[in-house]
Design a protein around this motif. Structure first.
Motif, PDB file in Angstrom:
ATOM      1  N   THR A  34      10.798   3.511  -6.684  1.00  0.00           N
ATOM      2  CA  THR A  34      11.680   2.883  -5.705  1.00  0.00           C
ATOM      3  C   THR A  34      12.293   3.912  -4.753  1.00  0.00           C
ATOM      4  N   THR A  35      12.453   5.140  -5.215  1.00  0.00           N
ATOM      5  CA  THR A  35      12.986   6.199  -4.350  1.00  0.00           C
ATOM      6  C   THR A  35      11.979   6.588  -3.270  1.00  0.00           C
ATOM      7  N   GLU A  36      10.697   6.565  -3.608  1.00  0.00           N
ATOM      8  CA  GLU A  36       9.656   6.945  -2.652  1.00  0.00           C
ATOM      9  C   GLU A  36       9.272   5.815  -1.700  1.00  0.00           C
ATOM     10  N   ALA A  37       9.715   4.592  -1.997  1.00  0.00           N
ATOM     11  CA  ALA A  37       9.288   3.426  -1.213  1.00  0.00           C
ATOM     12  C   ALA A  37       9.625   3.523   0.285  1.00  0.00           C
ATOM     13  N   LEU A  45      -5.673   1.664   7.011  1.00  0.00           N
ATOM     14  CA  LEU A  45      -6.156   2.780   6.203  1.00  0.00           C
ATOM     15  C   LEU A  45      -7.634   3.056   6.465  1.00  0.00           C
ATOM     16  N   ILE A  46      -8.423   2.002   6.600  1.00  0.00           N
ATOM     17  CA  ILE A  46      -9.850   2.186   6.894  1.00  0.00           C
ATOM     18  C   ILE A  46     -10.037   2.923   8.217  1.00  0.00           C
ATOM     19  N   LEU A  79       0.128   2.377  -3.094  1.00  0.00           N
ATOM     20  CA  LEU A  79       0.340   3.354  -2.022  1.00  0.00           C
ATOM     21  C   LEU A  79       1.002   4.626  -2.549  1.00  0.00           C
ATOM     22  N   VAL A  80       1.997   4.467  -3.431  1.00  0.00           N
ATOM     23  CA  VAL A  80       2.704   5.627  -3.979  1.00  0.00           C
ATOM     24  C   VAL A  80       1.768   6.487  -4.825  1.00  0.00           C
ATOM     25  N   TYR A  81       1.051   5.848  -5.750  1.00  0.00           N
ATOM     26  CA  TYR A  81       0.193   6.619  -6.654  1.00  0.00           C
ATOM     27  C   TYR A  81      -1.061   7.131  -5.960  1.00  0.00           C
ATOM     28  N   LEU A 131       3.413   4.603   6.899  1.00  0.00           N
ATOM     29  CA  LEU A 131       2.545   3.556   7.442  1.00  0.00           C
ATOM     30  C   LEU A 131       2.861   3.285   8.911  1.00  0.00           C
ATOM     31  N   ILE A 132       4.139   3.291   9.251  1.00  0.00           N
ATOM     32  CA  ILE A 132       4.532   3.066  10.647  1.00  0.00           C
ATOM     33  C   ILE A 132       4.008   4.196  11.531  1.00  0.00           C
ATOM     34  N   LYS A 133       4.118   5.440  11.055  1.00  0.00           N
ATOM     35  CA  LYS A 133       3.599   6.582  11.809  1.00  0.00           C
ATOM     36  C   LYS A 133       2.085   6.487  12.003  1.00  0.00           C
ATOM     37  N   ASP A 134       1.405   5.885  11.012  1.00  0.00           N
ATOM     38  CA  ASP A 134      -0.043   5.705  11.099  1.00  0.00           C
ATOM     39  C   ASP A 134      -0.426   4.527  12.000  1.00  0.00           C
ATOM     40  N   GLY A 135       0.572   3.811  12.522  1.00  0.00           N
ATOM     41  CA  GLY A 135       0.303   2.719  13.449  1.00  0.00           C
ATOM     42  C   GLY A 135       0.251   1.342  12.836  1.00  0.00           C
TER      43      GLY A 135
END
Length: 521
Positions: A82-85, A136-137, A375-377, A92-96
């Protein structure tokens, strides 16, 4: 033989996140049982849970996750998750990635069952998974080779017992061998073991059986989450009706228009999933029908295009504002035991996503924590592999196979699914579990480690894997003689004594207050 630095089996969000963050100088092979975009992740209508709002906090998200998991989550791993969320959302936002925003331009945060704050980030209403997968693709680079319709049926180990590769069959039945010092199972869960499920057709628990046959530790297989609201028509489930629909105000009603959850739980229609699923199941068993009343949601088709399209595809009109629903298998909290970066108990073998048991979900996953976990792992494992590349492949150990016969008596897929739903489904008992275990053991699953699976057809291997994973769930469900979260035993119906539960709730409330005070200071 094809060689690589990293082999990833599966193509969901956990797999793609891992591939996205691996070093660009690594040779990466992705093997997927179906096609790149056909996964549970692409179907995910719910969003990603993250404590982003100024009034929210990762510790509150942690407490909600622990409560949904019935307090048997790994507390440290859960708090780390939850801390990394929030950082995952920023990445993801930076990736567009295009998430939904309110009229002020801020992220639109929704609510779902058992969350104490609005913290669910969505994309395209109910198309979050699809958007993230596409994003991601688009970031995958030339060092990543993808093999579609490649069914992995065996993990290979070298003479030191380190995992060193996989064997697979393509759509024509031809056998292939891939070798790498790092092998990752990201094969998803096991929803297709049940006749009622939200899972895509290829999700039959292969990764869990692959790891088990290789000698990896498997845990918590009894904890299966049944999503309360699958579209239900003519005795069959047709797909998922996202929990976000109830988060926007929809309520569950019976044939007479009476609200189902009114006097069942304090959170009513947004109670933890196992509570809602068991309530709906009890009504259906009595011959009643259950509906999701969406009449309070304005512009429903615009807000939930995927659900609307699903209803239209079976000829269901939304004019009356009632969607018939039933619970179905949705998520496996158990699986291949991993540590905090995804390492299994076999050197060189890793697992991430739903195939893994990370400990963050406990007995029942909190809504919208599944995409978050993947996504975290996925990112964590990439960081680990990027800095731990010193492993070298050694000679493969030679397995001793039986010579036959290989004309196996196997059941139909539909029979496995029906029996799992009836005997190891939403409500379980010792009698039903023992009957099902006996039936499963009438097939040669105990001989699986000694079969030369290359001599079998893909369909035969798939059925054997379904039987093996079903056996793991059944045995685990027999061993846990209590009801807890997604595991409900009618012969042990009480999860925990009332006074103990009250003590726990009081302690959690005290912890929440202490955390809030720390935030203020």
């Amino acid at each position: 033989m094809k060689k690589a630095d990293v082999i990833i089996v599966g193509s969901g969000i956990a797999s793609l996140q891992l591939a996205r963050h691996l070093r660009k100088d690594l040779n990466v092979i992705v093997l997927t049982k179906s096609t790149l975009r056909q996964s549970n992740s692409s179907l995910a209508q719910g969003g990603i849970a993250a404590a982003i709002h100024e009034d929210d906090h990762p510790c509150s998200h942690y407490l909600d996750t622990m409560e949904a998991g019935r307090y048997i989550n790994d507390a440290c791993k859960t708090l780390q998750l939850t801390t990394e969320a929030p950082g995952i959302i920023e990445d993801l936002i930076k990736d567009g990635c295009q998430f939904d925003h309110d009229k002020n331009g801020s992220l639109l945060l929704g609510n779902e069952g058992a969350h104490s704050y609005n913290r669910i980030v969505h994309g395209g209403g109910d198309q979050t998974g699809k958007r993230i997968v596409q994003g991601l693709i688009s970031k995958l680079t030339g060092n990543i080779t993808i093999y579609e319709n490649e069914f992995v049926y065996e993990l290979q180990k070298d003479i030191t017992s380190r995992c060193c590769g996989v064997k697979s069959k393509d759509s024509a039945g031809e056998t292939h061998t891939f070798s790498a010092p790092h092998v990752v199972l990201a094969t998803g869960g096991c929803g297709q073991l049940y006749s009622y499920t939200s899972n895509t057709e290829s999700v039959t628990g292969d990764g869990m059986t692959l790891a088990y046959l290789a000698g990896a530790e498997i845990c918590d297989m009894e904890f299966i989450q049944f999503h309360p609201t699958l579209l239900y028509c003519e005795g069959k489930t047709k797909g998922l009706v996202s929990e976000a629909v109830r988060g926007e105000g929809a309520v569950l009603i019976d044939d007479n228009g009476e609200r189902l959850m009114e006097h069942v739980h304090l959170l009513k229609d947004l109670a933890p999933r196992h509570v809602v699923a068991q309530t709906i199941y009890a009504h259906l068993q009595k011959g009643h029908r259950v509906y999701l009343d969406i009449r309070s949601i304005s512009q429903f088709e615009k807000r939930f295009p995927t659900v609307s399209s699903l209803c239209k595809s079976i000829g269901l009109s939304l004019k009356d504002g009632l969607i018939p629903v039933a619970p179905g298998c949705h998520f496996s909290m158990g699986g291949i035991r991993i540590d905090d970066v995804g390492r299994t108990t076999i050197e060189g073998l890793y697992a991430i996503g739903e195939a893994a048991s990370s400990g963050v979900h406990g007995a029942n996953r909190l809504a919208s924590n599944s995409l978050l976990e993947g996504l975290v792992y996925g990112k964590r494992l990439a960081q680990y592999i990027n800095t731990n590349l010193s492993a070298h492949l050694r000679a493969e150990s030679q397995r001793q196979y039986h010579k036959g016969p290989y004309s196996l008596p196997l059941p139909e897929k539909e029979e496995i699914q029906s029996r799992m739903m009836n005997h190891v489904g939403i409500v379980r008992s010792k009698t039903d579990l023992l009957l099902h275990k006996e039936w499963l053991e009438s097939f040669p699953i105990d001989q699986l480690p000694y079969f030369d699976l290359s001599l079998l057809t893909i369909e035969q291997v798939k059925l054997l894997f379904m039987l093996q994973t079903s056996w793991l769930i059944t045995c685990s469900a027999l061993e846990r003689e209590e009801s807890r979260g997604g595991h409900f035993r009618s012969d042990y119906p009480y999860e925990i004594e009332g006074w103990k539960l009250k003590q726990i709730v009081q302690q959690r409330t005290l912890e929440r207050r202490e955390i809030d005070e720390q935030i203020k200071t």
